[in-house]
Design a protein around this motif. Structure first.
Motif, short mmCIF file in Angstrom:
data_model
loop_
_atom_site.label_atom_id
_atom_site.label_comp_id
_atom_site.label_asym_id
_atom_site.label_seq_id
_atom_site.Cartn_x
_atom_site.Cartn_y
_atom_site.Cartn_z
N LYS A 109 118.10 -12.45 42.67
CA LYS A 109 117.37 -12.94 41.39
C LYS A 109 116.11 -12.57 41.11
CE LYS A 109 120.82 -16.75 41.73
NZ LYS A 109 121.03 -18.25 42.19
N TYR A 110 115.17 -12.51 42.13
CA TYR A 110 113.88 -12.22 42.00
C TYR A 110 113.75 -10.65 41.32
CZ TYR A 110 109.09 -10.52 43.23
OH TYR A 110 107.71 -10.05 42.92
N ARG A 111 114.61 -10.06 41.82
CA ARG A 111 114.51 -8.39 41.51
C ARG A 111 115.05 -8.64 39.95
NH1 ARG A 111 112.44 -4.87 41.32
NH2 ARG A 111 114.00 -3.09 41.43
N THR A 112 116.22 -9.27 39.51
CA THR A 112 116.65 -9.25 38.35
C THR A 112 115.33 -9.79 37.33
OG1 THR A 112 118.88 -9.96 39.17
CG2 THR A 112 118.38 -10.31 36.55
N LEU A 113 114.69 -10.60 37.64
CA LEU A 113 113.42 -11.29 36.83
C LEU A 113 112.61 -10.15 36.74
CD1 LEU A 113 113.14 -14.95 37.86
CD2 LEU A 113 114.28 -14.09 35.78
N GLN A 114 112.19 -9.20 37.68
CA GLN A 114 111.33 -8.39 37.48
C GLN A 114 111.63 -7.23 36.57
OE1 GLN A 114 110.81 -6.98 41.72
NE2 GLN A 114 108.54 -7.31 41.41
N ASN A 115 113.16 -6.79 36.57
CA ASN A 115 113.52 -5.83 36.14
C ASN A 115 113.91 -6.08 34.49
OD1 ASN A 115 113.79 -4.04 38.28
ND2 ASN A 115 115.91 -3.48 37.93
N GLU A 116 114.14 -7.31 34.16
CA GLU A 116 114.04 -7.87 32.68
C GLU A 116 112.72 -7.90 32.22
OE1 GLU A 116 116.64 -11.38 33.42
OE2 GLU A 116 118.47 -10.26 32.94
N ALA A 117 111.78 -8.37 32.99
CA ALA A 117 110.47 -8.55 32.42
C ALA A 117 109.76 -7.00 32.06
CB ALA A 117 109.43 -9.15 33.42
N LYS A 118 110.31 -6.19 32.92
CA LYS A 118 109.86 -4.68 32.76
C LYS A 118 110.50 -4.00 31.64
CE LYS A 118 110.93 -1.77 35.92
NZ LYS A 118 110.92 -0.94 37.23
N ALA A 119 111.64 -4.41 31.38
CA ALA A 119 112.41 -3.84 30.22
C ALA A 119 111.86 -4.31 28.90
CB ALA A 119 114.05 -4.17 30.27
N LYS A 120 111.65 -5.69 29.01
CA LYS A 120 111.10 -6.44 27.74
C LYS A 120 109.51 -5.83 27.36
CE LYS A 120 110.31 -11.02 25.88
NZ LYS A 120 110.43 -12.59 26.28
N GLU A 121 108.81 -5.63 28.21
CA GLU A 121 107.76 -5.05 28.03
C GLU A 121 107.66 -3.80 27.63
OE1 GLU A 121 104.26 -3.55 31.22
OE2 GLU A 121 104.84 -5.65 31.60
N LYS A 122 108.66 -2.87 28.02
CA LYS A 122 109.03 -1.56 27.39
C LYS A 122 109.21 -1.54 25.91
CE LYS A 122 110.30 1.34 31.36
NZ LYS A 122 111.39 2.15 31.94
N GLU A 123 110.08 -2.57 25.77
CA GLU A 123 110.63 -2.73 24.38
C GLU A 123 109.47 -3.32 23.51
OE1 GLU A 123 113.79 -5.50 23.04
OE2 GLU A 123 115.18 -4.71 24.95
N GLN A 124 108.77 -4.02 24.06
CA GLN A 124 107.68 -4.33 23.01
C GLN A 124 106.52 -3.28 22.98
OE1 GLN A 124 106.08 -8.00 25.39
NE2 GLN A 124 107.64 -9.37 24.50
N THR A 125 106.18 -2.53 24.07
CA THR A 125 105.34 -1.26 23.78
C THR A 125 106.09 -0.14 22.81
OG1 THR A 125 104.52 -1.58 25.99
CG2 THR A 125 104.33 0.38 24.93
N LYS A 126 107.36 -0.23 22.91
CA LYS A 126 107.99 0.64 21.61
C LYS A 126 107.77 -0.11 20.17
CE LYS A 126 111.76 2.75 24.51
NZ LYS A 126 113.02 3.08 24.56
N ALA A 127 107.96 -1.09 20.32
CA ALA A 127 107.92 -1.98 18.98
C ALA A 127 106.37 -1.61 18.29
CB ALA A 127 108.53 -3.12 18.93
N LYS A 128 105.37 -1.93 19.19
CA LYS A 128 104.14 -1.90 18.90
C LYS A 128 103.79 -0.20 18.19
CE LYS A 128 102.02 -5.31 21.75
NZ LYS A 128 101.31 -5.54 22.71
N LYS A 129 104.38 0.65 19.06
CA LYS A 129 104.04 2.19 18.55
C LYS A 129 104.67 2.45 17.01
CE LYS A 129 103.42 3.93 23.25
NZ LYS A 129 103.96 4.76 24.34
N LYS A 130 105.90 1.83 16.85
CA LYS A 130 106.57 2.10 15.70
C LYS A 130 105.71 1.26 14.59
CE LYS A 130 111.31 2.67 17.05
NZ LYS A 130 112.59 1.90 17.18
N LYS A 131 104.66 0.53 14.82
CA LYS A 131 104.14 -0.20 13.65
C LYS A 131 103.09 0.77 12.86
CE LYS A 131 105.18 -4.92 14.65
NZ LYS A 131 104.71 -6.31 15.01
#
Length: 131
Positions: A109-131
């Motif tokens: 469960k801990y590793r799941t939260l880590q991986n989901e947070a990392k994926a969300k961070e990547k998504e946000q970074t991609k979205a910022k680069k598109k702007k």
């Protein structure tokens, strides 16, 4: 670890004795319950659960079940894992002792939260680069 050439976790588990199969099935079920969205695959010749990257691996050896939750998973639970042999990103659960399934579940469960947070961070970074 036996030299198991498996394409699926079912094939991997089937290559072992019934007693080891039982333990591997317990680990698999525990991981699946803790991370139901994770995909199963074989990676590094081991059963692997994948969710936005490798989540955890596990494998059977002559005297233990190896569990590989990455260094972060080991570090976060180092006090509870202290009684087991292990390395930077691994822990060995002896075959002659009950598996700590509750602890495995918490680590997953801990590793799941880590991986989901990392994926969300990547998504946000991609979205910022598109702007």
């Amino acid at each position: 670890m036996q030299n198991v050439q498996a394409n699926t976790i079912d094939e991997y588990i089937a290559a072992f004795s019934p007693a080891i199969q039982k333990l591997l099935k317990q680990v698999r079920e525990t991981i699946h319950k803790a991370a139901p969205k994770a995909e199963e695959k074989i990676s590094y010749a081991m059963p692997t659960f994948y969710l936005h990257g490798n989540l955890v691996h596990f494998a059977a050896f002559k005297n233990h079940i190896g569990f590989y939750p990455a260094p972060q998973g080991i570090e976060e639970f180092k006090k509870e894992l202290a009684r087991y042999e292990g390395g930077k990103g691994s822990v060995q659960f002896p075959l002659d002792e009950p598996l700590p399934l509750t602890l495995i579940s918490r680590i997953v469960k801990y590793r799941t939260l880590q991986n989901e947070a990392k994926a969300k961070e990547k998504e946000q970074t991609k979205a910022k680069k598109k702007k």
